[in-house]
Scaffold this active site. Structure first.
Site, mmCIF file in Angstrom:
data_model
loop_
_atom_site.group_PDB
_atom_site.id
_atom_site.type_symbol
_atom_site.label_atom_id
_atom_site.label_comp_id
_atom_site.label_asym_id
_atom_site.label_seq_id
_atom_site.Cartn_x
_atom_site.Cartn_y
_atom_site.Cartn_z
ATOM 1 C CD GLU A 159 -63.856 -55.845 61.649
ATOM 2 O OE1 GLU A 159 -63.134 -55.659 60.643
ATOM 3 O OE2 GLU A 159 -63.414 -56.185 62.764
ATOM 4 C CD GLU A 204 -60.812 -60.157 60.656
ATOM 5 O OE1 GLU A 204 -59.574 -60.087 60.554
ATOM 6 O OE2 GLU A 204 -61.575 -59.339 60.125
#
Length: 856
Positions: free
Chosen positions: A291, A220
């Site tokens: 995710e 991320e």
């Protein structure tokens, strides 16, 4: 030397082999076959090796193909030789040609094996034992026939202390984490190489016949990239090139990095990637969701963030309908943040609302509903992977995603994006009712096999049963932690130290002490402390005067308490407490914690002690004495428990026997305040029961004690209590599934298993599309249905098996028929059929069936 190292590095890389995992714009390709894959995140250190086989088996039974895990750098390399921190090294930005590599092989052979292995095994201290044994974990996944996705990072976030980065990185000269910075890139390369070499040596990459089909670099990063300015984009390119250069033979991914450099795949993270993911950044890359959050992590003082099985399934099905090919559930089993591994304010219990709960028990309906989803989608594999994809509207907020292949193979996903209203849609000369925000899956473009909003699987209720109440004062002993003053400390500084740099993460605790002269007769003094830590306990002249704490959303907090000063020398001792290290954001190496300002106030004056002579002590005396271990405990002069006054900063000790049976074990710490607990020397984590949610209840009361931590008799329990909790209220509980409940209506599709699998031929089998919806109940292993609490065929209310009751229509023999089918059995199945219940109690009215049972 740089030229020699360049030669050695490239020679090493050039010896790697190619792989048999590739990809195209549709999906990953494994051994020449396109794949639609469902994955579940299970972190090896958040459970125990004894739990791994069961967790993986339950994941496999839930229809998963892949187990995904992070790799925890600070767990594997907690220490680093300080003498080598000043070692600097410039990594190559380009690689040599193969011709040059052959020439260099002879030059670097001796140098490489001496220098490289000397550095890796002398300076670098790695730990892969116990819960850290990642190789054992991956081999267990392989043994059960599943693939692995390895998220090396090595920055992982994951609500893990310091985002997985070792705390010693802060001491590397001139380092800037996660940027185009040579010291950081060197250590990142070194650890990533270590993990890749370990996997290669065990032949665990798919290119070697192993289970690892994907690896991840960084995590991320795009969320923080802008903060690094011109140092951000080059770092992304370097990280991708470094990872690919390690030649694992399997693809690499970057999540939440829309510009992931080729050939690295950009992946989505979040709750709603079915709606928000704009797709791969190249038509030659597949759509991957790394995710899909099954709930959300919880912090002390925060309410649980629930996510329904229906919403998880809706987003996953929508992602597949839009040509997604890989969905990973984060978490599939969250587990436990043992010790001090949780990040700031994060509970010891991690993602307990996942399909497998903290203890490894199946949480229904999430597990079963997702299993049905996986089975329905896998009925569609041939048209999904080889058919022509088309999309067209069915209404203002409704649409169809259709995959048509050869030999009349067809699969359709009918979507209602309206989150409030049902929708009636027409498709291929048939009419379909779609609940709000749902996807109906039609494996043959005709019959609905599954709808994401219709939960046909059972609901379960988890219960905690007290096995032993530790309520006898005679069984407890206590040890009072000493309160150091300035004269008893040896570490001095003329300012307030930053806490993480001072403690090096050796302890949650740092004592700040100072002394000052007071010779006035004035009264009305107050101590005011501003802090960037998480909690604070203040003592003046050895007397406790008050505590304060912050919260996950409140960085600064202040303590202000009235104090009584004596004429002469006054001693102030401030215990600053961290409840986890930060795990995210830019410039972690600059993050500041601990006390920031200290003042003594009265009506006439303010005396600022911020830049003053301070004495420091890292940690508590009990920690240094290893008071929580059998040996350390035996060296302590414990005293009998005094139940009249529960003092702050007190250690408590007792023993208990392991509960009989195999049910998971938990400590009920509802009577305690804040601290940490150890069983047989192993920390089961921090507790903070006194930090109540807005609703007035503790965020966590029960704390997991894995069976592998326990002996049959005489288990040592030690607690450090910072506040004034009462250990006499603690109990040793067992955890089990005691109630199961199921509900279906006539609009529900039958279980997906009623469809014949694709490997079975039409000549021998027929698809039984006409089978009815069923209530299917299943007790955990070693338990059977002992009692039917409720049964109604008719119009019962209670859609999620809560607050249920009889409706206007009810078959009077419902309980008798269900008892006959279920009592004494571990599983039972009851069809929604008027014939089965001896007739229709109310003709012309749609029927439902609701059953709740006790498992004993």
């Amino acid at each position: 030397m740089d030229m020699v190292w360049l030669c050695c590095l490239f020679a090493l890389l050039s010896m790697a082999h190619g792989g048999n995992v590739t990809y195209d714009g549709r999906s990953l390709i494994i051994n020449g076959e396109h794949k639609i894959l469902f994955s579940g995140e299970i972190h090896y250190p958040r459970s125990t090796p004894q739990m791994w086989p069961s967790l993986i088996a339950k994941a496999r039974a839930g229809g998963l193909d892949v187990i995904q895990t992070l790799v925890f750098w600070n767990l594997h390399e907690p220490q680093f030789d300080q003498a080598s921190l000043s070692f600097s090294f410039s990594l190559p930005h380009t690689y040599l040609s193969h011709d040059n590599a052959n020439i260099c092989l002879f030059v670097c052979f001796f140098f490489f094996f001496f220098f490289f292995f000397f550095f890796f095994f002398f300076f670098f201290q790695f730990d892969f034992s116990g819960r850290r044994d990642i190789v054992r974990f991956i081999k267990e996944v392989q043994a059960q026939g599943l693939y692995v996705s390895l998220r090396i990072g090595p920055f992982i976030q994951g609500e893990w202390a310091y985002g997985g980065l070792p705390i010693w990185l802060r001491d590397v000269p001139d380092i800037v984490f996660r940027s185009d910075n040579e010291p950081f890139k060197y250590h990142m390369w070194r650890f990533t190489t270590k993990i890749v070499k370990m996997m290669k040596s065990e032949k665990l990459f798919a290119s070697q016949g192993g289970p690892i089909i994907l690896s991840q670099i960084e995590n991320e990063y795009q969320l923080v990239e802008a903060a690094f300015g011109e140092k951000g984009p080059p770092y992304v390119k370097w990280a991708a090139a470094m990872a690919v250069g390690l030649q694992t033979g399997v693809p690499w991914v970057m999540c939440k990095q829309s510009d992931a450099p080729d050939p690295v795949i950009n992946a989505c993270n979040g709750r709603r990637c079915g709606q928000t993911f704009v797709g791969p950044n190249s038509p030659t890359k597949p759509a991957i969701w790394t995710e899909n959050w099954t709930s959300f992590y919880q912090v002390y003082g925060g309410e649980p963030d629930m996510r329904s099985a229906e919403d998880i399934a809706y987003q996953a099905a929508l992602f597949i309908a839009k040509k997604g090919s890989y969905v990973n559930y984060y978490m599939y089993h969250g587990g436990t943040n043992f010790g001090r591994t949780a990040s700031k304010y994060v509970l010891t219990s991690y993602y307990d609302q996942a399909p497998l709960d903290e203890y490894g028990l199946i949480r229904q309906p999430k597990w079963g509903h997702l299993k049905e989803l996986h089975a329905a989608i896998k009925l569609c594999l041939k048209p999904l992977l080889s058919g022509v994809h088309s999309t067209f509207p069915l209404g203002q907020l409704q649409e169809a995603y259709v995959f048509k292949g050869n030999s009349e193979k067809c699969a359709a996903f009918l979507v209602n994006n309206d989150n409030e209203r049902n929708a009636t849609v027409h498709y291929e000369n048939s009419t379909y009712e779609l609940p709000p925000e749902s996807v109906s899956i039609l494996p043959d473009c005709k019959i609905v096999a599954f709808n994401t909003a219709k939960v046909g699987t059972e609901y379960t209720t988890r219960s905690m049963k007290a096995d032993q109440n530790l309520d006898s004062p005679d069984k407890w002993e206590e040890y009072k932690e000493s309160i150091p003053n300035f004269d008893k400390t040896s570490w001095r500084a003329n300012t307030l130290l930053e806490q993480m740099s001072a403690t090096k993460d050796k302890s949650d605790y740092l004592w700040y002490t100072f002394r000052f002269q007071h010779e006035s007769l004035d009264t009305g003094f107050a101590l005011k402390v501003n802090s960037l830590a998480h909690a604070l306990h203040a003592f003046v002249n050895g007397k406790f005067i008050g505590s304060a704490h912050g919260s996950h959303s409140k960085l600064f907090f202040a303590l202000e308490k009235n104090v009584s000063l004596i004429n002469g020398t006054n001693h102030v001792s401030l215990l600053s407490v961290m409840a986890g290290l930060p795990d995210s954001g830019s410039f972690l190496e600059r993050r500041v914690t601990g006390l920031r300002r200290v003042r003594i106030l009265n009506k006439n004056d303010v005396e600022d002690f911020t830049n003053y002579t301070w004495g420091y002590q890292v940690g508590l005396s009990g920690e240094k004495l290893n008071i929580y271990t059998e040996q350390g405990s035996s060296n302590i002069q414990w005293r009998r428990f005094g139940n009249s006054n529960h003092q702050r900063l007190t250690w408590y000790k007792t023993q208990f026997d392991a509960p009989k049976g195999n049910d998971p074990v938990a400590l009920n710490l509802g009577s305690m305040g804040k601290g940490e607990a150890w069983v047989n020397g192993q920390s089961i984590g921090r507790y903070w029961v006194s930090f109540l949610t807005p609703e007035g209840s503790p965020s966590q009361t029960w704390y997991n004690v894995p069976r592998s931590f326990l002996n049959p008799k005489g288990n040592l329990l030690v607690l450090l209590e910072e506040e004034n909790g009462n250990p006499l209220g603690i109990s040793v509980d067992t955890v089990s599934i005691t109630r199961v409940c199921g509900r279906v209506t006539s609009s529900y599709p039958p279980p997906v298993i009623s469809w014949v699998g694709q490997n079975q031929t039409r000549s021998k089998h027929k698809k039984k599309h006409g089978r009815r919806p069923k209530v299917q109940l299943r007790c955990p292993q070693r338990r059977k249905i002992s009692k039917i609490l409720f049964a109604s065929f008719g119009t019962p209310f209670g859609g999620d098996c809560e607050n249920y009751g009889f409706g206007r229509c009810h078959s009077s023999n419902s309980r008798t028929i269900v008892e006959k089918a279920c009592i004494g059995r571990r599983t039972c199945s009851i069809p929604l059929s008027s014939k089965y219940f001896g007739g229709d109690p109310c003709p012309g009215i749609p029927k439902a069936l609701l059953v709740e049972a006790i498992c004993a």
